[in-house]
Design an enzyme around this catalytic site. Structure first.
Site, PDB file in Angstrom:
ATOM      1  N   GLU A  64      24.153  14.496  56.603  1.00  0.00           N
ATOM      2  CA  GLU A  64      24.178  15.021  57.966  1.00  0.00           C
ATOM      3  C   GLU A  64      22.862  14.731  58.692  1.00  0.00           C
ATOM      4  O   GLU A  64      22.073  15.638  58.969  1.00  0.00           O
ATOM      5  CB  GLU A  64      24.475  16.523  57.958  1.00  0.00           C
ATOM      6  CG  GLU A  64      25.923  16.852  57.679  1.00  0.00           C
ATOM      7  CD  GLU A  64      26.869  16.405  58.781  1.00  0.00           C
ATOM      8  OE1 GLU A  64      26.719  16.839  59.930  1.00  0.00           O
ATOM      9  OE2 GLU A  64      27.772  15.607  58.481  1.00  0.00           O
ATOM     10  N   LYS A  69      23.928   8.399  60.742  1.00  0.00           N
ATOM     11  CA  LYS A  69      25.322   8.240  61.141  1.00  0.00           C
ATOM     12  C   LYS A  69      25.452   7.195  62.250  1.00  0.00           C
ATOM     13  O   LYS A  69      26.328   6.333  62.205  1.00  0.00           O
ATOM     14  CB  LYS A  69      25.908   9.582  61.588  1.00  0.00           C
ATOM     15  CG  LYS A  69      26.102  10.550  60.433  1.00  0.00           C
ATOM     16  CD  LYS A  69      26.679  11.864  60.900  1.00  0.00           C
ATOM     17  CE  LYS A  69      26.834  12.841  59.770  1.00  0.00           C
ATOM     18  NZ  LYS A  69      27.824  12.464  58.772  1.00  0.00           N
ATOM     19  N   SER A  91      30.784  17.931  60.933  1.00  0.00           N
ATOM     20  CA  SER A  91      31.109  19.021  61.854  1.00  0.00           C
ATOM     21  C   SER A  91      29.823  19.570  62.453  1.00  0.00           C
ATOM     22  O   SER A  91      29.844  20.514  63.219  1.00  0.00           O
ATOM     23  CB  SER A  91      31.881  20.136  61.150  1.00  0.00           C
ATOM     24  OG  SER A  91      31.077  20.725  60.142  1.00  0.00           O
ATOM     25  N   HIS A 112      37.500  16.360  60.256  1.00  0.00           N
ATOM     26  CA  HIS A 112      36.825  17.330  59.415  1.00  0.00           C
ATOM     27  C   HIS A 112      37.783  17.806  58.339  1.00  0.00           C
ATOM     28  O   HIS A 112      38.690  18.591  58.597  1.00  0.00           O
ATOM     29  CB  HIS A 112      36.316  18.503  60.263  1.00  0.00           C
ATOM     30  CG  HIS A 112      35.505  19.459  59.493  1.00  0.00           C
ATOM     31  ND1 HIS A 112      35.743  20.803  59.506  1.00  0.00           N
ATOM     32  CD2 HIS A 112      34.441  19.280  58.676  1.00  0.00           C
ATOM     33  CE1 HIS A 112      34.871  21.407  58.724  1.00  0.00           C
ATOM     34  NE2 HIS A 112      34.068  20.506  58.214  1.00  0.00           N
TER      35      HIS A 112
END
Length: 186
Positions: A64, A69, A91, A112
């Site tokens: 994350e 990303k 998320s 998700h």
């Protein structure tokens, strides 16, 4: 996705993890009674090793970190065929932030999955404002075809279930603090 009969390719640059992917998937599917009905799974070390012909959906599940990303999606945009849907399992970030700067952001959305994903059928589908409606509908059809239960929400960070979980967890902590019930009972 493999449990639902889809052909799956896992990409992981770490050799130690790659060595454990297939045995882990086989063990989990066998425990769920689905080993004989699973689609084929292959493992690659890089995006360049993937046979992109026939790939209709990519689901990113990396750390994350927004910059990581965004970099991965820039790479995916370069190698994935134009009709391949690009999805993030994040998320924690708005999908629009992950898609920022992509020339083909209209083919991107959030997916998700809930853990354990091979047992929990719910999947939140989170298009951003620029996602084409046909991309969303295609992903909904793919998910239903593999036995998932998709629900559509906005691409804002948090989605549906994680936002509700926070409220429930806060209330549980408050109940313990107030002596309304024990942690075990809650």
């Amino acid at each position: 996705l493999a449990r639902g009969g889809a052909q799956v390719t896992v990409v992981d640059p770490h050799a130690a993890r790659r060595d454990h992917v297939l045995p882990h998937i086989a063990q989990e599917l066998a425990a769920a009674g689905q080993a004989t009905h699973a689609g084929p799974v292959q493992v690659c070390a890089s995006l360049q090793e993937v046979d992109w012909s026939g790939v209709v959906l990519v689901v990113e599940c990396i750390t994350e970190q927004l910059a990581a990303k965004q970099q991965l999606f820039a790479e995916l945009e370069a190698v994935a065929p134009p009709n391949t849907v690009l999805a993030s399992n994040s998320s924690g970030f708005p999908i629009s932030a992950i898609a920022q700067g992509l020339a083909t952001a209209q083919r991107m959305l959030g997916l998700h999955f809930f853990m354990p994903a091979h047992l929990v059928p719910l999947v939140e589908v989170a298009p951003h404002a620029g996602t084409l409606p046909e991309v969303r509908e295609h992903v909904l059809a793919v998910l239903r075809a593999v036995g998932k239960v998709p629900v559509v929400c906005s691409g804002a960070a948090g989605y549906i279930v994680p936002r509700l979980q926070v409220v429930v967890m806060n209330e549980a902590a408050r109940m313990i603090e107030q002596g309304a019930a024990t942690a075990e009972d809650i």
